[in-house]
Design a protein around this motif. Structure first.
Motif, PDB file in Angstrom:
ATOM      1  N   GLY A 314       1.088  -1.232   0.127  1.00 31.84           N
ATOM      2  CA  GLY A 314      -0.071  -0.140  -0.324  1.00 31.84           C
ATOM      3  C   GLY A 314       0.550   1.270   0.125  1.00 31.84           C
ATOM      4  O   GLY A 314       2.373   1.273   0.216  1.00 31.84           O
ATOM      5  N   HIS A 315       0.425   2.802  -0.179  1.00 32.83           N
ATOM      6  CA  HIS A 315       0.512   3.773  -0.148  1.00 32.83           C
ATOM      7  C   HIS A 315      -0.024   4.554   0.806  1.00 32.83           C
ATOM      8  O   HIS A 315      -1.492   4.507   0.584  1.00 32.83           O
ATOM      9  N   VAL A 316       1.157   5.529   1.790  1.00 34.91           N
ATOM     10  CA  VAL A 316       0.112   6.001   2.953  1.00 34.91           C
ATOM     11  C   VAL A 316       0.761   7.723   2.198  1.00 34.91           C
ATOM     12  O   VAL A 316       1.910   8.009   2.049  1.00 34.91           O
ATOM     13  N   GLU A 317      -0.549   8.416   1.400  1.00 37.42           N
ATOM     14  CA  GLU A 317      -0.134   9.370   1.489  1.00 37.42           C
ATOM     15  C   GLU A 317      -1.244  10.912   2.315  1.00 37.42           C
ATOM     16  O   GLU A 317      -1.714  10.164   3.382  1.00 37.42           O
ATOM     17  N   THR A 318      -0.189  11.974   3.082  1.00 40.06           N
ATOM     18  CA  THR A 318      -0.262  12.297   4.603  1.00 40.06           C
ATOM     19  C   THR A 318      -0.425  13.975   3.890  1.00 40.06           C
ATOM     20  O   THR A 318       0.184  14.758   3.283  1.00 40.06           O
ATOM     21  N   VAL A 319      -2.019  14.036   4.677  1.00 38.35           N
ATOM     22  CA  VAL A 319      -2.214  16.350   4.538  1.00 38.35           C
ATOM     23  C   VAL A 319      -1.794  16.445   5.961  1.00 38.35           C
ATOM     24  O   VAL A 319      -2.736  16.239   6.525  1.00 38.35           O
ATOM     25  N   THR A 377      -3.490  24.466   6.777  1.00 37.03           N
ATOM     26  CA  THR A 377      -3.861  25.053   8.070  1.00 37.03           C
ATOM     27  C   THR A 377      -2.620  24.198   9.083  1.00 37.03           C
ATOM     28  O   THR A 377      -2.056  23.531   9.461  1.00 37.03           O
ATOM     29  N   PRO A 378      -3.516  25.210  10.641  1.00 35.03           N
ATOM     30  CA  PRO A 378      -2.643  25.201  11.765  1.00 35.03           C
ATOM     31  C   PRO A 378      -2.098  23.332  12.712  1.00 35.03           C
ATOM     32  O   PRO A 378      -1.709  23.368  13.087  1.00 35.03           O
ATOM     33  N   ASP A 379      -3.662  23.092  12.506  1.00 38.50           N
ATOM     34  CA  ASP A 379      -3.911  21.843  13.207  1.00 38.50           C
ATOM     35  C   ASP A 379      -4.514  20.514  12.631  1.00 38.50           C
ATOM     36  O   ASP A 379      -5.307  21.529  12.262  1.00 38.50           O
ATOM     37  N   VAL A 380      -4.403  19.398  12.744  1.00 35.78           N
ATOM     38  CA  VAL A 380      -5.337  18.700  12.426  1.00 35.78           C
ATOM     39  C   VAL A 380      -4.871  17.850  10.932  1.00 35.78           C
ATOM     40  O   VAL A 380      -5.267  19.378  10.017  1.00 35.78           O
ATOM     41  N   SER A 381      -4.255  16.736  10.615  1.00 37.88           N
ATOM     42  CA  SER A 381      -3.857  16.232   9.014  1.00 37.88           C
ATOM     43  C   SER A 381      -4.472  14.610   9.331  1.00 37.88           C
ATOM     44  O   SER A 381      -5.553  14.752   9.404  1.00 37.88           O
ATOM     45  N   MET A 382      -4.234  14.106   7.859  1.00 41.62           N
ATOM     46  CA  MET A 382      -5.026  13.662   7.288  1.00 41.62           C
ATOM     47  C   MET A 382      -4.087  12.628   6.799  1.00 41.62           C
ATOM     48  O   MET A 382      -3.353  13.317   5.900  1.00 41.62           O
ATOM     49  N   ALA A 383      -3.990  10.885   7.128  1.00 38.28           N
ATOM     50  CA  ALA A 383      -3.584  10.316   5.694  1.00 38.28           C
ATOM     51  C   ALA A 383      -4.623   9.432   4.917  1.00 38.28           C
ATOM     52  O   ALA A 383      -5.487   8.886   5.395  1.00 38.28           O
ATOM     53  N   VAL A 424     -15.204  18.447   8.756  1.00 34.31           N
ATOM     54  CA  VAL A 424     -14.139  19.105   8.419  1.00 34.31           C
ATOM     55  C   VAL A 424     -12.612  18.707   8.932  1.00 34.31           C
ATOM     56  O   VAL A 424     -13.147  19.036  10.573  1.00 34.31           O
ATOM     57  N   SER A 425     -12.268  19.732   8.537  1.00 37.33           N
ATOM     58  CA  SER A 425     -10.484  19.460   9.880  1.00 37.33           C
ATOM     59  C   SER A 425     -10.890  19.893  11.091  1.00 37.33           C
ATOM     60  O   SER A 425     -10.334  19.330  12.255  1.00 37.33           O
TER      61      SER A 425
END
Length: 484
Positions: A314-319, A377-383, A424-425
């Protein structure tokens, strides 16, 4: 018709007022159990300590996720009231589970509780280990959140005692500035409590806890015993040293017993993702890593999926939210692309999180690749997890498994699940879970290709995981009741 509508409205208001009244009565009882008996109360994992009336009512509503109905406050209030008469010992007690079991069992409530809570009945608050000193080396974003969390745990059920922070002195009013940054936070809001500063003694007193501020540039020469600090766990939040030689400098200072790094460790240092490989911690370990925020955010979810379906690759893309490591405006940076203005650009950069998963979950070694995009954005990310599974599944089945884990599984304190078209984030700022699965975004192609979107508060959620590791290092555990 108007009278019927009015009558219904009055009934709803009367019901709400009654729930509010009972929740108000619960607040001091919950506080008494916490302070006098070291009892931490919750409803299906949602802690009630230090919560107000509305938060308590919302926790009862959350129970519908499990019992398919709102948990009536009328059922939990008598339980809490009865518990205050039992002189309980230290424990984490889930009122939701107790109420559900009593609903099935019936009979006399006190007799029921005497049976379910027999392990701690009559113990008068006993069961908490001796106080253990904690030192925060570095007081940036993570350090200040760790301080807030540890301070919020003091007063019942926890042996951790925040004794000191160690920083470099940057200016004459350094102490005032440090206290101000603890008091106010643009992302996480105001500190819940009171903070006072003693410039003569270099201390910050937060909610009655005196924190010594020590100025030092050398981790190996701090005289902790001179401040009454001994057998301490030093939490290194600087990220300056990540291998055993560098972090081992802390152990040269008298009064230090163990070191925990809040960043990925290098070499043979164990990278701990609590809930996944926390049992790898031994009494002999003196230097550990709590891995990274992203590794903590994705590894619990990957563990569940791998155990249920198997992951071929698999592949993990982090935003990822921007961090202090980036520049506010374009300027020199030793890292590629990170010199460009963080608030204006999406910045493609590297991440070691995908490979780091293998340190906590060895069965995935060599199976994952990864990349990261820093966003304004200053906080909260997504994988975004793009996985090729070994066993076929469907969106419904995959979501149901992850939702189940978030509610009743062994990883329920690490994994949360949301099924809403509007989140949302910013909705996840302050989440105490390592990662939150966005169920409506889940994709399954051809049965074996699954794409999952996992939100995570890369500051607070990660800090909660760090505190769990500290508690594990100190053996700071109390029984969870009722027993499964």
């Amino acid at each position: 018709m108007a009278e019927e509508t009015n009558g219904t409205a009055q009934e709803h208001r009367a019901t709400w007022n009654h729930r509010e009244e009972l929740a108000e009565k619960m607040v001091p009882l919950i506080g008494t159990l916490y302070r006098d008996n070291n009892v931490i109360t919750s409803i299906y994992g949602r802690q009630l300590i230090h919560k107000g009336v509305i938060d308590i009512i919302k926790a009862h509503r959350y129970a519908r996720q499990i019992d398919e109905a709102v948990l009536p406050v009328e059922e939990t209030y008598p339980i809490v009231e009865a518990m205050t008469r039992m002189d309980l010992g230290a424990a984490s007690i889930d009122l939701g589970k107790l109420a559900a079991r009593f609903r099935t069992a019936g009979g006399d409530l006190q007799h029921f509780l005497n049976t379910e809570l027999a392990d701690v009945a009559g113990q008068g608050g006993e069961g908490v280990r001796e106080k253990r000193d904690v030192v925060l080396y570095g007081f940036g974003r993570i350090g200040r959140l760790l301080a807030r969390i540890i301070l919020s745990h003091e007063g019942g059920g926890s042996s951790l005692r925040l004794r000191a922070i160690v920083v470099r002195k940057n200016c004459e009013d350094d102490l005032i500035k440090r206290a101000s940054l603890l008091r106010r936070d643009s992302i996480h809001g105001a500190f819940e409590g009171t903070i006072t500063v003693d410039e003569e003694k270099n201390t910050i007193t937060a909610n009655g806890t005196v924190i010594q501020v020590i100025y030092s540039n050398d981790p190996g020469s701090v005289d902790y015993p001179s401040f009454g600090i001994d057998n301490a766990i030093v939490v290194d939040n600087t990220g300056r040293w990540r291998d055993e030689d560098g972090l081992g400098q802390h152990l040269k200072s008298p009064g230090v017993a163990k070191v925990l790094l809040t960043a990925p460790g290098k070499g043979e240092i164990k990278n701990i993702v609590y809930g996944v490989n926390g049992d790898d911690i031994t009494d002999e370990d003196t230097i550990l890593s709590a891995a990274s925020c992203t590794t903590n955010g994705i590894t619990p979810v990957l563990k569940v999926i791998n155990e249920e379906y198997g992951i071929d690759h698999g592949h993990v893309e982090t935003v990822h939210a921007y961090t202090n490591d980036q520049n506010l405006t374009d300027n020199f940076h030793k890292g590629s692309r990170r010199g460009r203005a963080a608030g204006l650009n999406m910045v493609l950069t590297e991440t070691g999180a995908a490979k780091a998963v293998a340190k906590a979950l060895p069965e995935l070694k060599g199976k994952l690749s990864g990349n990261a995009i820093r966003v304004p954005t200053p906080d909260v990310s997504m994988a975004i997890l793009n996985l090729e599974l070994e066993k076929e599944t469907t969106v419904e089945e995959l979501n149901a498994r992850l939702r189940e884990e978030s509610l009743t599984g062994n990883l329920r304190h690490q994994i949360d699940y949301i099924h809403s078209p509007e989140v949302v984030s910013t909705d996840f700022v302050g989440s105490n879970r390592a990662g939150i699965v966005d169920g409506l975004a889940t994709i399954v192609n051809g049965g074996k290709n699954a794409v999952l979107y996992v939100w995570y508060d890369n500051e607070f959620g990660y800090s909660c995981q760090v505190v769990r590791v500290i508690e594990k290092m100190t053996g700071d555990t109390i029984p969870a009741l009722p027993r499964s």
